[in-house]
Design a protein around this motif. Structure first.
Motif, mmCIF file in Angstrom:
data_model
loop_
_atom_site.group_PDB
_atom_site.id
_atom_site.type_symbol
_atom_site.label_atom_id
_atom_site.label_comp_id
_atom_site.label_asym_id
_atom_site.label_seq_id
_atom_site.Cartn_x
_atom_site.Cartn_y
_atom_site.Cartn_z
ATOM 1 N N PHE A 1 0.813 -1.213 0.000
ATOM 2 C CA PHE A 1 0.000 0.000 0.000
ATOM 3 C C PHE A 1 0.850 1.269 0.000
ATOM 4 C CE2 PHE A 1 -3.203 -3.051 1.420
ATOM 5 C CZ PHE A 1 -4.245 -2.695 0.589
ATOM 6 N N GLN A 2 2.050 1.183 0.543
ATOM 7 C CA GLN A 2 2.940 2.341 0.492
ATOM 8 C C GLN A 2 3.351 2.640 -0.948
ATOM 9 O OE1 GLN A 2 6.624 1.453 0.249
ATOM 10 N NE2 GLN A 2 7.368 3.542 0.215
ATOM 11 N N LEU A 3 3.653 1.597 -1.723
ATOM 12 C CA LEU A 3 4.006 1.798 -3.131
ATOM 13 C C LEU A 3 2.820 2.339 -3.920
ATOM 14 C CD1 LEU A 3 6.204 -1.345 -3.913
ATOM 15 C CD2 LEU A 3 6.956 1.019 -3.681
ATOM 16 N N GLY A 4 1.628 1.833 -3.622
ATOM 17 C CA GLY A 4 0.435 2.341 -4.290
ATOM 18 C C GLY A 4 0.196 3.809 -3.981
ATOM 19 N N MET A 5 0.391 4.184 -2.724
ATOM 20 C CA MET A 5 0.203 5.570 -2.325
ATOM 21 C C MET A 5 1.224 6.489 -3.002
ATOM 22 S SD MET A 5 1.719 7.975 -0.019
ATOM 23 C CE MET A 5 2.465 7.035 1.309
ATOM 24 N N LEU A 6 2.482 6.055 -3.042
ATOM 25 C CA LEU A 6 3.515 6.854 -3.694
ATOM 26 C C LEU A 6 3.239 6.991 -5.192
ATOM 27 C CD1 LEU A 6 6.776 5.523 -1.982
ATOM 28 C CD2 LEU A 6 5.751 7.778 -1.720
ATOM 29 N N TYR A 7 2.763 5.920 -5.806
ATOM 30 C CA TYR A 7 2.450 5.980 -7.237
ATOM 31 C C TYR A 7 1.362 7.013 -7.519
ATOM 32 C CZ TYR A 7 0.420 4.835 -11.733
ATOM 33 O OH TYR A 7 -0.094 4.931 -13.005
ATOM 34 N N VAL A 8 0.296 6.987 -6.737
ATOM 35 C CA VAL A 8 -0.814 7.922 -6.944
ATOM 36 C C VAL A 8 -0.332 9.366 -6.816
ATOM 37 C CG1 VAL A 8 -3.000 8.760 -6.000
ATOM 38 C CG2 VAL A 8 -2.618 6.301 -6.270
ATOM 39 N N HIS A 9 0.426 9.651 -5.763
ATOM 40 C CA HIS A 9 0.903 11.018 -5.552
ATOM 41 C C HIS A 9 1.823 11.469 -6.687
ATOM 42 C CE1 HIS A 9 -0.490 12.419 -1.590
ATOM 43 N NE2 HIS A 9 -0.586 11.135 -1.295
ATOM 44 N N ASN A 10 2.718 10.591 -7.111
ATOM 45 C CA ASN A 10 3.655 10.968 -8.160
ATOM 46 C C ASN A 10 2.983 11.060 -9.518
ATOM 47 O OD1 ASN A 10 6.803 10.942 -7.316
ATOM 48 N ND2 ASN A 10 5.670 9.556 -5.986
ATOM 49 N N ARG A 11 2.002 10.203 -9.759
ATOM 50 C CA ARG A 11 1.275 10.263 -11.034
ATOM 51 C C ARG A 11 0.515 11.575 -11.150
ATOM 52 N NH1 ARG A 11 -0.069 10.295 -15.541
ATOM 53 N NH2 ARG A 11 -1.137 8.710 -16.779
ATOM 54 N N ILE A 12 -0.132 11.984 -10.079
ATOM 55 C CA ILE A 12 -0.860 13.256 -10.076
ATOM 56 C C ILE A 12 0.116 14.426 -10.154
ATOM 57 C CG2 ILE A 12 -2.390 14.751 -8.732
ATOM 58 C CD1 ILE A 12 -3.699 12.230 -7.608
ATOM 59 N N GLY A 13 1.238 14.323 -9.418
ATOM 60 C CA GLY A 13 2.234 15.381 -9.443
ATOM 61 C C GLY A 13 2.836 15.581 -10.823
ATOM 62 N N LEU A 14 3.128 14.477 -11.520
ATOM 63 C CA LEU A 14 3.668 14.580 -12.870
ATOM 64 C C LEU A 14 2.677 15.223 -13.826
ATOM 65 C CD1 LEU A 14 5.584 11.208 -13.406
ATOM 66 C CD2 LEU A 14 6.552 13.499 -13.248
ATOM 67 N N HIS A 15 1.401 14.910 -13.629
ATOM 68 C CA HIS A 15 0.376 15.501 -14.493
ATOM 69 C C HIS A 15 0.312 17.015 -14.309
ATOM 70 C CE1 HIS A 15 -3.310 15.779 -16.831
ATOM 71 N NE2 HIS A 15 -3.865 16.456 -15.841
ATOM 72 N N LYS A 16 0.465 17.456 -13.072
ATOM 73 C CA LYS A 16 0.424 18.894 -12.804
ATOM 74 C C LYS A 16 1.674 19.608 -13.329
ATOM 75 C CE LYS A 16 -2.459 18.510 -8.642
ATOM 76 N NZ LYS A 16 -2.518 18.717 -7.165
ATOM 77 N N LYS A 17 2.796 18.874 -13.395
ATOM 78 C CA LYS A 17 4.054 19.488 -13.818
ATOM 79 C C LYS A 17 4.459 19.069 -15.232
ATOM 80 C CE LYS A 17 5.664 19.381 -9.017
ATOM 81 N NZ LYS A 17 6.648 18.820 -8.059
ATOM 82 N N LYS A 18 3.510 18.602 -16.014
ATOM 83 C CA LYS A 18 3.843 18.070 -17.336
ATOM 84 C C LYS A 18 4.489 19.103 -18.246
ATOM 85 C CE LYS A 18 -0.917 18.730 -18.961
ATOM 86 N NZ LYS A 18 -2.111 18.034 -19.545
ATOM 87 N N GLU A 19 4.202 20.385 -18.004
ATOM 88 C CA GLU A 19 4.800 21.435 -18.829
ATOM 89 C C GLU A 19 6.297 21.581 -18.552
ATOM 90 O OE1 GLU A 19 3.162 22.810 -21.173
ATOM 91 O OE2 GLU A 19 1.226 21.908 -20.629
ATOM 92 N N GLN A 20 6.743 21.118 -17.370
ATOM 93 C CA GLN A 20 8.154 21.241 -16.998
ATOM 94 C C GLN A 20 8.984 20.056 -17.461
ATOM 95 O OE1 GLN A 20 8.614 22.222 -12.790
ATOM 96 N NE2 GLN A 20 6.538 23.043 -12.724
ATOM 97 N N ILE A 21 8.321 19.012 -17.956
ATOM 98 C CA ILE A 21 9.007 17.785 -18.371
ATOM 99 C C ILE A 21 9.307 17.867 -19.863
ATOM 100 C CG2 ILE A 21 8.866 15.291 -18.541
ATOM 101 C CD1 ILE A 21 6.955 15.361 -16.151
ATOM 102 N N ILE A 22 10.595 17.914 -20.191
ATOM 103 C CA ILE A 22 11.009 18.040 -21.593
ATOM 104 C C ILE A 22 11.372 16.682 -22.183
ATOM 105 C CG2 ILE A 22 12.683 19.108 -23.159
ATOM 106 C CD1 ILE A 22 12.954 21.377 -21.122
ATOM 107 N N CYS A 23 12.121 15.899 -21.416
ATOM 108 C CA CYS A 23 12.539 14.592 -21.925
ATOM 109 C C CYS A 23 12.239 13.502 -20.907
ATOM 110 C CB CYS A 23 14.038 14.603 -22.259
ATOM 111 S SG CYS A 23 15.103 14.884 -20.820
ATOM 112 N N PHE A 24 12.501 12.283 -21.316
ATOM 113 C CA PHE A 24 12.218 11.106 -20.503
ATOM 114 C C PHE A 24 12.935 11.157 -19.156
ATOM 115 C CE2 PHE A 24 13.248 6.781 -19.156
ATOM 116 C CZ PHE A 24 12.010 6.169 -19.205
ATOM 117 N N LEU A 25 14.194 11.597 -19.152
ATOM 118 C CA LEU A 25 15.013 11.599 -17.932
ATOM 119 C C LEU A 25 14.532 12.621 -16.905
ATOM 120 C CD1 LEU A 25 18.587 11.182 -19.441
ATOM 121 C CD2 LEU A 25 17.164 9.442 -18.357
#
Length: 273
Positions: free
Chosen positions: A167-191
C-alpha cells in the motif's frame, strides 16, 4: 444542514482497501476463520466508524455555528458503533482470551495519534500523514491472523510488513502520477521524470531491500517476490510510458485490480509455503 451517514466515513484515499485487504489476507493466510475472526471484523469496522464520528464532532459541531437538523441521528449512530465495539471486543478478550489484540490496538492508537499530530503541524507533508494511516490500518492483517490461528509468531509481523509495502508503493504511485500531471509542462525529456519521482524510486528500492532481507532470513519463499510484480509494472508504465491524460477513475480501477491480485496471491503463497 442535514447529517448524513457518509459524514462519519473516513475520507482517506483507498482507506477501505487499506483496512479490509490486510484483514482478509490475515484471516485466510493460515487456518480457517471462525467466530473470533468475524467478531474482530465487526470490532474493527465499528472502531473505524467511531473514529469518523470523532472527526465529525470535532471538525463540524464545534467549529460550525449552524446546527444540524437531525443531530440525534449522529448521536444514535455513534452509540450504536460504540455498542458494537463493546459487544465484540469483550468476548474476544475475556472469552477467547486473545489478549495480544490489545498490543495491536495500542499500536493503532499511537499511529492515529501521530496522524492527528502531523495534521496539526503546519509543515507536515500529506504523504507522511497517509503513510502513518497505512501503518495503522494494515495492522488488521496481524490481528486477523492472530484471531484465526490463535498464534503470535513471526507471521504477524511479516503479514503487516508485506501489506505496508504494497500500500505504500500504491500511495507513492498515486501522488507521483498526479504530481507529474500537474508538472507536465516542466518535463522536456524522458530523464526529467526521474527527478520528480525520486521518492517513488527510493520507496521501491527500499521495498525490494526489505523483501531480500525477509528472504535471506528464511522468513519468506522466493516466490513472494511476485507480489511486487504488478505494482512495479504499473509504476514503470504509468510513470514513464503512459502518455494519455490522467483519469482518476481509471487509475482507481487499476489499483483495485492490483489489490485483488495482491490478496489472492498472498493467501495462495501462504497456503502452499
Amino acid at each position: 444542514m442535514v447529517f448524513r451517514f457518509l459524514d462519519i466515513v473516513p475520507k482517506e484515499h483507498g482507506a477501505w482497501a487499506m483496512l479490509l485487504v490486510p484483514y482478509f489476507s490475515g484471516a485466510f493466510a493460515k487456518g480457517k476463520p471462525g467466530v473470533p475472526t468475524f467478531l474482530l471484523l465487526v470490532c474493527v469496522i465499528s472502531l473505524y466508524f467511531l473514529r469518523g464520528c470523532g472527526e465529525f464532532y470535532l471538525s463540524n459541531l464545534i467549529k460550525k455555528k449552524e446546527p444540524y437538523q437531525n443531530i440525534k441521528s449522529f448521536y444514535f449512530q455513534t452509540i450504536f458503533c460504540f455498542a458494537l465495539f463493546l459487544l465484540t471486543s469483550t468476548p474476544l478478550l475475556y472469552y477467547f482470551q486473545l489478549w495480544n489484540l490489545l498490543v495491536l490496538g495500542l499500536m493503532v492508537f499511537l499511529f492515529i495519534s501521530l496522524y492527528y499530530l502531523l495534521i496539526f503541524k503546519k509543515k507536515s507533508y500529506r504523504m507522511s500523514q497517509q503513510f502513518v494511516v497505512i501503518l495503522a490500518l494494515t495492522l488488521s492483517a496481524p490481528a486477523a491472523y492472530y484471531a484465526t490461528t490463535w498464534k503470535w509468531d513471526a507471521n504477524t509481523l511479516i503479514l503487516w510488513v508485506l501489506n505496508v509495502i504494497f500500500f505504500q508503493l500504491g500511495m507513492l504511485y498515486v501522488h507521483n502520477r498526479i504530481g507529474l500531471h500537474k508538472k507536465k509542462e516542466q518535463i522536456i525529456c524522458f530523464l526529467d521524470k526521474f527527478g520528480f519521482v525520486r521518492n517513488l524510486i527510493w520507496g521501491w528500492c527500499l521495498s525490494l531491500i526489505i523483501f531480500f532481507g525477509l528472504f535471506l532470513s528464511g522468513l519468506i519463499h522466493p516466490l513472494f517476490f511476485i507480489i511486487l510484480l504488478p505494482i512495479s509494472v504499473h509504476i514503470i508504465v504509468g510513470i514513464f510510458f503512459d502518455k494519455r491524460d490522467l483519469i482518476i477513475k481509471r487509475m482507481g480501477y487499476s489499483l483495485v485490480g492490483q489489490n485483488i491480485f495482491f490478496l489472492i496471491i498472498l493467501i495462495y503463497l501462504y497456503r502452499i509455503y
